[in-house]
Enzyme design. Structure first.
Site, PDB file in Angstrom:
ATOM      1  N   CYS A   1      47.686  49.552  31.623  1.00 38.00           N
ATOM      2  CA  CYS A   1      48.560  49.147  32.992  1.00 38.00           C
ATOM      3  C   CYS A   1      50.190  48.262  32.442  1.00 38.00           C
ATOM      4  CB  CYS A   1      48.310  47.134  32.918  1.00 38.00           C
ATOM      5  SG  CYS A   1      48.531  46.156  31.689  1.00 38.00           S
TER       6      CYS A   1
ATOM      7  N   LYS B   1      32.236  38.357  33.205  1.00 29.99           N
ATOM      8  CA  LYS B   1      31.728  40.103  33.843  1.00 29.99           C
ATOM      9  C   LYS B   1      32.619  41.026  33.403  1.00 29.99           C
ATOM     10  CE  LYS B   1      32.167  42.765  37.295  1.00 29.99           C
ATOM     11  NZ  LYS B   1      31.683  44.147  36.265  1.00 29.99           N
TER      12      LYS B   1
ATOM     13  N   GLU C   1      31.563  46.998  34.472  1.00 29.26           N
ATOM     14  CA  GLU C   1      30.447  48.115  33.791  1.00 29.26           C
ATOM     15  C   GLU C   1      30.285  49.397  33.458  1.00 29.26           C
ATOM     16  OE1 GLU C   1      32.702  47.105  36.729  1.00 29.26           O
ATOM     17  OE2 GLU C   1      31.903  48.834  38.862  1.00 29.26           O
ATOM     18  N   ARG C   2      31.662  49.954  33.323  1.00 33.06           N
ATOM     19  CA  ARG C   2      31.789  50.996  32.333  1.00 33.06           C
ATOM     20  C   ARG C   2      31.500  51.313  31.182  1.00 33.06           C
ATOM     21  NH1 ARG C   2      34.263  54.587  37.143  1.00 33.06           N
ATOM     22  NH2 ARG C   2      35.514  52.975  37.987  1.00 33.06           N
TER      23      ARG C   2
ATOM     24  N   GLU D   1      49.913  54.631  41.580  1.00 29.84           N
ATOM     25  CA  GLU D   1      49.232  54.310  40.196  1.00 29.84           C
ATOM     26  C   GLU D   1      49.125  55.643  39.441  1.00 29.84           C
ATOM     27  OE1 GLU D   1      47.212  51.160  39.273  1.00 29.84           O
ATOM     28  OE2 GLU D   1      48.326  50.959  37.146  1.00 29.84           O
TER      29      GLU D   1
ATOM     30  N   PHE E   1      38.064  48.035  32.765  1.00 25.19           N
ATOM     31  CA  PHE E   1      37.670  49.728  31.644  1.00 25.19           C
ATOM     32  C   PHE E   1      39.193  49.356  30.845  1.00 25.19           C
ATOM     33  CE2 PHE E   1      39.790  52.758  34.278  1.00 25.19           C
ATOM     34  CZ  PHE E   1      40.359  53.145  33.126  1.00 25.19           C
TER      35      PHE E   1
ATOM     36  N   SER F   1      42.557  46.716  39.630  1.00 25.98           N
ATOM     37  CA  SER F   1      42.774  47.312  40.858  1.00 25.98           C
ATOM     38  C   SER F   1      43.636  46.125  42.145  1.00 25.98           C
ATOM     39  CB  SER F   1      41.986  47.852  41.246  1.00 25.98           C
ATOM     40  OG  SER F   1      41.232  47.765  41.885  1.00 25.98           O
TER      41      SER F   1
HETATM   42  P1  NAD Z   1      38.592  47.964  38.933  1.00 27.71           P
HETATM   43  O1  NAD Z   1      39.416  47.618  39.586  1.00 27.71           O
HETATM   44  O2  NAD Z   1      37.835  49.045  38.954  1.00 27.71           O
HETATM   45  O3  NAD Z   1      37.404  47.095  38.677  1.00 27.71           O
HETATM   46  C1  NAD Z   1      38.010  45.682  37.508  1.00 27.71           C
HETATM   47  C2  NAD Z   1      36.629  44.901  37.746  1.00 27.71           C
HETATM   48  O4  NAD Z   1      36.733  44.828  39.574  1.00 27.71           O
HETATM   49  C3  NAD Z   1      35.261  45.256  37.515  1.00 27.71           C
HETATM   50  O5  NAD Z   1      35.048  44.418  36.880  1.00 27.71           O
HETATM   51  C4  NAD Z   1      35.156  45.373  38.694  1.00 27.71           C
HETATM   52  O6  NAD Z   1      33.596  45.680  38.556  1.00 27.71           O
HETATM   53  C5  NAD Z   1      35.298  45.056  39.467  1.00 27.71           C
HETATM   54  N1  NAD Z   1      35.531  45.659  41.269  1.00 27.71           N
HETATM   55  C6  NAD Z   1      35.648  46.379  41.170  1.00 27.71           C
HETATM   56  N2  NAD Z   1      36.330  47.166  42.663  1.00 27.71           N
HETATM   57  C7  NAD Z   1      35.507  46.310  43.145  1.00 27.71           C
HETATM   58  C8  NAD Z   1      36.008  45.682  44.254  1.00 27.71           C
HETATM   59  N3  NAD Z   1      35.896  46.595  45.775  1.00 27.71           N
HETATM   60  N4  NAD Z   1      35.465  44.095  45.252  1.00 27.71           N
HETATM   61  C9  NAD Z   1      35.141  43.777  43.923  1.00 27.71           C
HETATM   62  N5  NAD Z   1      35.304  43.818  42.650  1.00 27.71           N
HETATM   63  C10 NAD Z   1      35.266  45.143  42.269  1.00 27.71           C
HETATM   64  O7  NAD Z   1      40.167  48.016  37.948  1.00 27.71           O
HETATM   65  P2  NAD Z   1      39.537  49.368  36.166  1.00 27.71           P
HETATM   66  O8  NAD Z   1      39.992  50.890  37.187  1.00 27.71           O
HETATM   67  O9  NAD Z   1      38.357  48.578  36.222  1.00 27.71           O
HETATM   68  O10 NAD Z   1      40.756  49.034  35.991  1.00 27.71           O
HETATM   69  C11 NAD Z   1      42.298  49.721  36.396  1.00 27.71           C
HETATM   70  C12 NAD Z   1      43.024  48.784  36.662  1.00 27.71           C
HETATM   71  O11 NAD Z   1      43.533  47.812  36.265  1.00 27.71           O
HETATM   72  C13 NAD Z   1      44.806  49.472  36.825  1.00 27.71           C
HETATM   73  O12 NAD Z   1      44.748  49.209  38.181  1.00 27.71           O
HETATM   74  C14 NAD Z   1      45.463  49.144  36.184  1.00 27.71           C
HETATM   75  O13 NAD Z   1      47.367  48.449  36.341  1.00 27.71           O
HETATM   76  C15 NAD Z   1      44.691  47.358  35.946  1.00 27.71           C
HETATM   77  N6  NAD Z   1      45.242  46.574  35.198  1.00 27.71           N
HETATM   78  C16 NAD Z   1      45.502  46.214  35.120  1.00 27.71           C
HETATM   79  C17 NAD Z   1      46.498  44.984  34.451  1.00 27.71           C
HETATM   80  C18 NAD Z   1      47.373  44.037  34.145  1.00 27.71           C
HETATM   81  O14 NAD Z   1      47.765  43.451  33.541  1.00 27.71           O
HETATM   82  N7  NAD Z   1      48.069  43.717  35.244  1.00 27.71           N
HETATM   83  C19 NAD Z   1      45.905  45.344  32.828  1.00 27.71           C
HETATM   84  C20 NAD Z   1      44.810  46.637  32.648  1.00 27.71           C
HETATM   85  C21 NAD Z   1      44.495  46.874  33.645  1.00 27.71           C
END
Ligand code: NAD
Length: 521
Positions: free
Chosen positions: A303, A195, A198-199, A404, A171, A248
């Site tokens: 991140c 994809k 979804e937020r 984090e 997101f 994440s």
């Molecule tokens: P998230 O993992 O909740 O969601 C990311 C994607 O994964 C979404 O499209 C979501 O639909 C999907 N998803 C979520 N839970 C899932 C599950 N249990 N099974 C399968 N798919 C699932 O992450 P977020 O909250 O949207 O983003 C924040 C996180 O992203 C933070 O931890 C941040 O550090 C990380 N991030 C890392 C970088 C990097 O380059 N290292 C860059 C941006 C964000």
């Protein structure tokens, strides 16, 4: 109704999700060049994090719709892979101009759905746009190697696209992260199934419409929506050859394991805990400004945020200056030009941040600045706001250091020497980014050499590399072998064929075949 029957009026519809105050629209799927409304009964609400107003509804796409998208991607690959590299380069040249021209529309959608400030949202688009600009250099990036082995024998390499690729986005950067994925995938000749989170799907929708305008043929980019079911579909579908994920740890590990188990190439950028090391010889004003911006900007939801500061020796005397700068930051709507810190993404995220702050207090840290009871302008009372928060005297065993936080919370530690600071960084499980502030080249050089983190800033707080380089987060912040964008991105989205050819004038010699291993002498 047929797919065509569900076709929506594309342009206006694709933009409509991001207008505050409008009736919530249903985010369309984008399949085979058409924006269509999902038939699902399962809709996910997208709320403006500053007001809780429902701005759009995201479908959990049905299995049939997902299958249709995958079929479209596989079919489009058969023609797209045959287009000349100059055709694909031309699409990217058009695309970068269209993104630039529509930057503010995309940024508005981001502010409405994600909450960051308008200026920061423009940066979100710009950092993605730079990847598209770099993708225009594809003709240099994909050159192969060639060796004339003998007078009649050559060996050469050819970079070829893989097929259908998938991108699963977080997101926090609704434009930048999708733009790390599909432009490079498609310019290499692949097709891409994206994809969005979804937020906040709005930015991707606009980007898809602009890609079509730039000349990307139907099916080369498809956008599917949903949560875990859509993710699992992408991890399992036999047509998908490679998956790019950013998000994440929990989701990333799942996707990495499930995708690789199914024989796919997977790259996954995960969570982070980035340390800023402050040496006593650093430029005081520059350091304090950079640190404050990198800790609290985007409400700490980057991140590469500098969420942890390590004061070395007498630099701990600067803590009151950080407090003063943090207190000056204004919390409010991302649409207010005076705002420095917008809301966090959801009430659940806010709750989690509150409890991590409290855990720090309970474990003995000092709460130098508490943003939990922040007051905001009228009309924003329901928003997910938290002001800049500073915890000092934090120790490595504390939960607020181990996890984090992903909010506007700066965790402060103190050590006596650079060696101790380096040891602290290297003992942390994450390796996304780190920064040192110093005036000494020798100190910076030692840090760069000894610190085990993939991206390092020297007097630069958020060292996200420009896209002629790659995003090289390491250790617990990355799963896979090949990083995002730059040459690594090209490597990720291509495979290599190595051809050895023999063109000899008639061979009138030996008539008996040899069964020995050819040594090509
Ligand atoms: P998230 O993992 O909740 O969601 C990311 C994607 O994964 C979404 O499209 C979501 O639909 C999907 N998803 C979520 N839970 C899932 C599950 N249990 N099974 C399968 N798919 C699932 O992450 P977020 O909250 O949207 O983003 C924040 C996180 O992203 C933070 O931890 C941040 O550090 C990380 N991030 C890392 C970088 C990097 O380059 N290292 C860059 C941006 C964000």
């Amino acid at each position: 109704t047929t797919l065509a029957g569900r076709l929506l009026r594309t342009g206006a519809r694709a933009l409509a999700t991001s207008v505050p105050g409008a009736t919530p629209t249903k985010a369309p799927l984008y399949i085979n060049g058409e924006f269509i409304e999902s038939r699902t009964k399962d809709w996910i609400e997208v709320r403006n994090p500053a007001t809780q107003e429902v701005v759009s509804l995201v479908p959990q796409a049905t299995p049939d719709e997902l299958e249709e998208a995958a079929r479209s991607s596989a079919a489009a690959f058969q023609t797209w892979r045959k287009t000349s590299i100059l055709t694909r380069q031309r699409v990217m040249l058009e695309y970068q101009a269209l993104i630039r021209a529509n930057m503010d529309t995309i940024a508005k959608s981001i502010v409405t759905e994600q909450g960051k400030t308008f200026a920061d949202a423009q940066g979100d688009v710009l950092r993605g746009l730079q990847v598209v600009e770099a993708a225009c250099g594809i003709t240099d990036f994909t050159m192969g190697q060639m060796l004339a082995v003998a007078k009649d024998m050559d060996t050469y390499t050819i970079r070829e696209p893989l097929g259908v690729t998938a991108g699963i986005c977080p997101f926090n950067f609704p434009a930048m992260i999708p733009l790390w994925m599909f432009p490079i995938a498609t310019v290499c000749g692949n097709t891409s199934l994206i994809k969005p989170s979804e937020r906040d799907p709005g930015a991707t929708q606009i980007l898809a419409r602009l890609a079509a305008e730039a000349g990307l043929p139907a099916g080369v980019l498809n956008v599917v929506h949903g949560a875990v079911d859509t993710v699992n579909f992408l991890c399992d579908h036999p047509s998908v050859r490679a998956i790019s994920f950013v998000g994440s740890d929990h989701a990333g590990k799942h996707i990495y394991e499930r995708g690789t188990r199914n024989g796919k190439r997977v790259q996954a950028n995960l969570g982070a805990k980035n340390h800023g090391i402050i040496m006593p010889d650093a430029d005081r004003n520059h350091t304090l400004n950079q640190l404050t911006g990198a800790a609290f900007g985007a409400a700490g939801q980057r991140c590469m945020a500098l969420s942890t500061v390590v004061f070395v020796g007498s630099s701990r005397e600067w803590i009151p200056d950080i407090l003063a700068r943090a207190q000056e930051l204004k919390v409010g709507s991302g649409f207010d030009a005076q705002t420095d810190v917008g809301p966090v993404i959801s009430p659940q995220a806010l709750q989690r941040i509150h409890s991590l702050i409290q855990s720090g207090v309970d474990e003995g840290a000092e709460l130098l600045l508490d943003g939990r009871q922040v007051t905001v302008a009228a009309g924003l009372e329901k928003g997910n706001f938290i002001g800049p928060t500073i915890l000092t005297g934090v120790k490595p065993h504390m939960k607020c250091y181990q996890e984090e936080i992903f909010g506007p919370v700066l965790v402060c530690l103190e050590v006596d020497t650079l060696d101790e600071a380096i040891a602290l960084v290297n003992q942390n499980r994450y390796g996304n980014g780190t920064a040192i502030f110093t005036r000494s080249g020798a100190t910076a050089r030692k840090f760069q050499h000894e610190v085990d983190v993939g991206q390092i800033g020297i007097n630069v707080p958020i060292p996200v590399p420009l896209p002629m380089f790659s995003f090289t987060g390491s250790r617990g912040s990355f799963l896979g072998d090949i990083n995002f964008y730059g040459r690594n991105g090209i490597n990720f989205y291509t495979g290599i064929k190595t051809v050895t050819s023999l063109w000899r004038a008639e061979d009138a010699g030996e008539t008996r075949a040899s069964v020995n291993m050819p040594t090509m002498h």
